[in-house]
Design a protein around this motif. Structure first.
Motif, PDB file in Angstrom:
ATOM      1  N   LEU A  36       0.985  -1.053   0.112  1.00 14.22           N
ATOM      2  CA  LEU A  36       0.068  -0.051  -0.149  1.00 14.22           C
ATOM      3  C   LEU A  36       0.713   1.220  -0.093  1.00 14.22           C
ATOM      4  O   LEU A  36       0.487   2.196  -0.713  1.00 14.22           O
ATOM      5  CB  LEU A  36      -0.951  -0.096   1.150  1.00 14.22           C
ATOM      6  N   HIS A  37       2.074   1.293   0.565  1.00 11.10           N
ATOM      7  CA  HIS A  37       2.748   2.395   0.532  1.00 11.10           C
ATOM      8  C   HIS A  37       3.435   2.379  -0.676  1.00 11.10           C
ATOM      9  O   HIS A  37       3.805   3.623  -1.306  1.00 11.10           O
ATOM     10  CB  HIS A  37       3.993   2.301   1.733  1.00 11.10           C
ATOM     11  N   ILE A 209      -4.919   5.854   2.861  1.00 15.23           N
ATOM     12  CA  ILE A 209      -4.094   6.090   1.668  1.00 15.23           C
ATOM     13  C   ILE A 209      -4.291   5.342   0.652  1.00 15.23           C
ATOM     14  O   ILE A 209      -4.009   5.600  -0.595  1.00 15.23           O
ATOM     15  CB  ILE A 209      -2.380   5.990   2.185  1.00 15.23           C
ATOM     16  N   GLY A 210      -4.954   4.153   0.920  1.00 19.90           N
ATOM     17  CA  GLY A 210      -5.511   3.352  -0.140  1.00 19.90           C
ATOM     18  C   GLY A 210      -6.646   3.985  -1.203  1.00 19.90           C
ATOM     19  O   GLY A 210      -6.645   3.953  -2.429  1.00 19.90           O
ATOM     20  N   ILE A 211      -7.478   4.682  -0.485  1.00 18.65           N
ATOM     21  CA  ILE A 211      -8.718   5.465  -1.068  1.00 18.65           C
ATOM     22  C   ILE A 211      -8.092   6.477  -1.856  1.00 18.65           C
ATOM     23  O   ILE A 211      -8.488   6.640  -3.010  1.00 18.65           O
ATOM     24  CB  ILE A 211      -9.722   6.035   0.035  1.00 18.65           C
ATOM     25  N   ILE A 215      -8.292   7.100  -5.842  1.00 16.06           N
ATOM     26  CA  ILE A 215      -8.719   8.176  -6.607  1.00 16.06           C
ATOM     27  C   ILE A 215      -7.673   8.680  -7.413  1.00 16.06           C
ATOM     28  O   ILE A 215      -8.099   9.374  -8.565  1.00 16.06           O
ATOM     29  CB  ILE A 215      -9.106   9.196  -5.369  1.00 16.06           C
ATOM     30  N   SER A 216      -6.674   8.822  -7.298  1.00 12.76           N
ATOM     31  CA  SER A 216      -5.563   9.340  -8.175  1.00 12.76           C
ATOM     32  C   SER A 216      -5.341   8.532  -9.410  1.00 12.76           C
ATOM     33  O   SER A 216      -5.486   8.956 -10.668  1.00 12.76           O
ATOM     34  CB  SER A 216      -4.199   9.274  -7.589  1.00 12.76           C
ATOM     35  N   TYR A 217      -5.293   7.223  -9.335  1.00 11.47           N
ATOM     36  CA  TYR A 217      -5.539   6.272 -10.666  1.00 11.47           C
ATOM     37  C   TYR A 217      -6.970   6.708 -11.282  1.00 11.47           C
ATOM     38  O   TYR A 217      -6.831   6.549 -12.446  1.00 11.47           O
ATOM     39  CB  TYR A 217      -5.604   4.867 -10.211  1.00 11.47           C
ATOM     40  N   LEU A 218      -8.255   6.941 -10.744  1.00  8.48           N
ATOM     41  CA  LEU A 218      -9.423   7.235 -11.522  1.00  8.48           C
ATOM     42  C   LEU A 218      -9.132   8.574 -12.196  1.00  8.48           C
ATOM     43  O   LEU A 218      -9.561   8.627 -13.324  1.00  8.48           O
ATOM     44  CB  LEU A 218     -10.338   7.335 -10.562  1.00  8.48           C
TER      45      LEU A 218
END
Length: 234
Positions: A36-37, A209-211, A215-218
Motif C-alpha cells: 500500500l505504501h 492512503i488506499g482510497i 482516486i488518483s488512478y481514477l
C-alpha cells in the motif's frame, strides 16, 4: 455447540497448522504494509510511481533502466501460493454450519470481549477475501505490466476500481487484526489495549492512503485516451 466447536479446533494436533497460519499471515500482513505504501507513491506524481515500479522490478539490472514485468508475475504467483496455504489451514477454524454462526453471534452479544469481536471480523473479512484476493492476483499474473498509465487504465477503463473498493477495507482489516492476534497468541506483547489502538490506527491510515491512491488512478485514467500508452518520464 460453540464450546464443542472451539474445543475441536483447540486440539493439540492443530499446533503445526497454527504455526503455518501465523507465519503466512505475518508474511501477508507485512506485504500489505509495503504494497500500500508503494502504491501510494502515485500521490507524489506519475514519475514517483514510475520510479518505484522500475526499482521493484529490477530496473537497476537493465541497460535501459526499465524493469522486468516478469518479476511482478513471479511474485504474484508466490503470493498466491502463500494465500492458498494460509486459507487451507485457516478454513479449519471457520464455522461450517449456520448454527455455529448463530452460536458465535450469541456468544458475542452476551460476552463483550474485544478479542472475540476481533476474531469475528477476521472471519467475516476472510470470507470476503477468499473470493476477491485470487481475482486480483490472477489479474496480476495474466497482465503484470504496471505503471502510472497502465495501472490507471486497469482501474478506470477496465473498472477494476469496483474490485479494489471491496478488497481494500477487507484486506486491511483482516491483515491488521491478524497481526494483532498473532502478537497476542504467541506472547509477543501483553499490552493488548495499546496494541488494539495501534491496529485501529493502522486500519484507518491504510484505508485512507488506499482510497486516495485509488482516486488518483481514477483521475489519471479519466484523462487517458484509448489505446493507452505506457508512461515514459520526459
Amino acid at each position: 455447540m460453540l464450546a464443542s466447536y472451539i474445543s475441536a479446533n483447540g486440539h493439540p494436533a492443530s499446533a503445526k497448522a497454527d504455526k503455518i497460519q501465523s507465519i503466512t499471515g505475518v508474511l501477508m500482513g507485512c506485504f500489505l504494509l509495503a504494497h500500500l505504501h508503494f502504491e501510494s507513491s502515485i500521490l507524489l506524481g506519475k514519475e514517483a510511481f514510475y520510479t518505484v515500479v522500475q526499482f521493484l522490478e529490477g530496473g537497476m539490472f537493465s541497460s535501459t533502466g526499465h524493469g522486468f514485468p516478469i518479476v511482478t508475475k513471479v511474485f504474484s504467483v508466490f503470493m498466491l501460493l502463500v494465500v492458498m496455504a494460509h486459507a487451507a489451514v485457516a478454513l479449519r477454524r471457520f464455522p461450517a454450519q449456520l448454527g455455529q454462526w448463530r452460536a458465535l453471534r450469541r456468544h458475542m452479544s452476551v460476552i463483550n470481549h474485544k478479542d472475540s469481536h476481533a476474531w469475528f471480523w477476521q472471519l467475516a473479512t476472510g470470507f470476503v477475501l477468499f473470493f476477491l484476493v485470487p481475482v486480483h492476483l490472477f489479474t496480476m499474473i495474466a497482465n503484470p505490466e504496471i505503471g502510472p498509465h497502465l495501472s490507471a487504465e486497469r482501474v478506470y477503463h477496465q473498472n477494476a476500481w469496483l474490485l479494489y473498493a471491496l478488497l481494500l477495507p477487507a484486506v486491511v482489516i483482516h491483515a491488521m487484526v491478524g497481526l494483532y492476534r498473532v502478537a497476542v497468541k504467541w506472547g509477543l506483547t501483553t499490552k493488548r489495549t495499546a496494541l488494539r489502538k495501534l491496529a485501529k490506527g493502522l486500519i484507518i491510515y491504510l484505508i485512507v492512503i488506499g482510497i486516495l491512491s485509488l482516486i488518483s488512478y481514477l483521475i489519471i485514467g479519466s484523462d487517458l485516451s484509448m489505446p493507452v500508452e505506457a508512461y515514459r518520464p520526459s
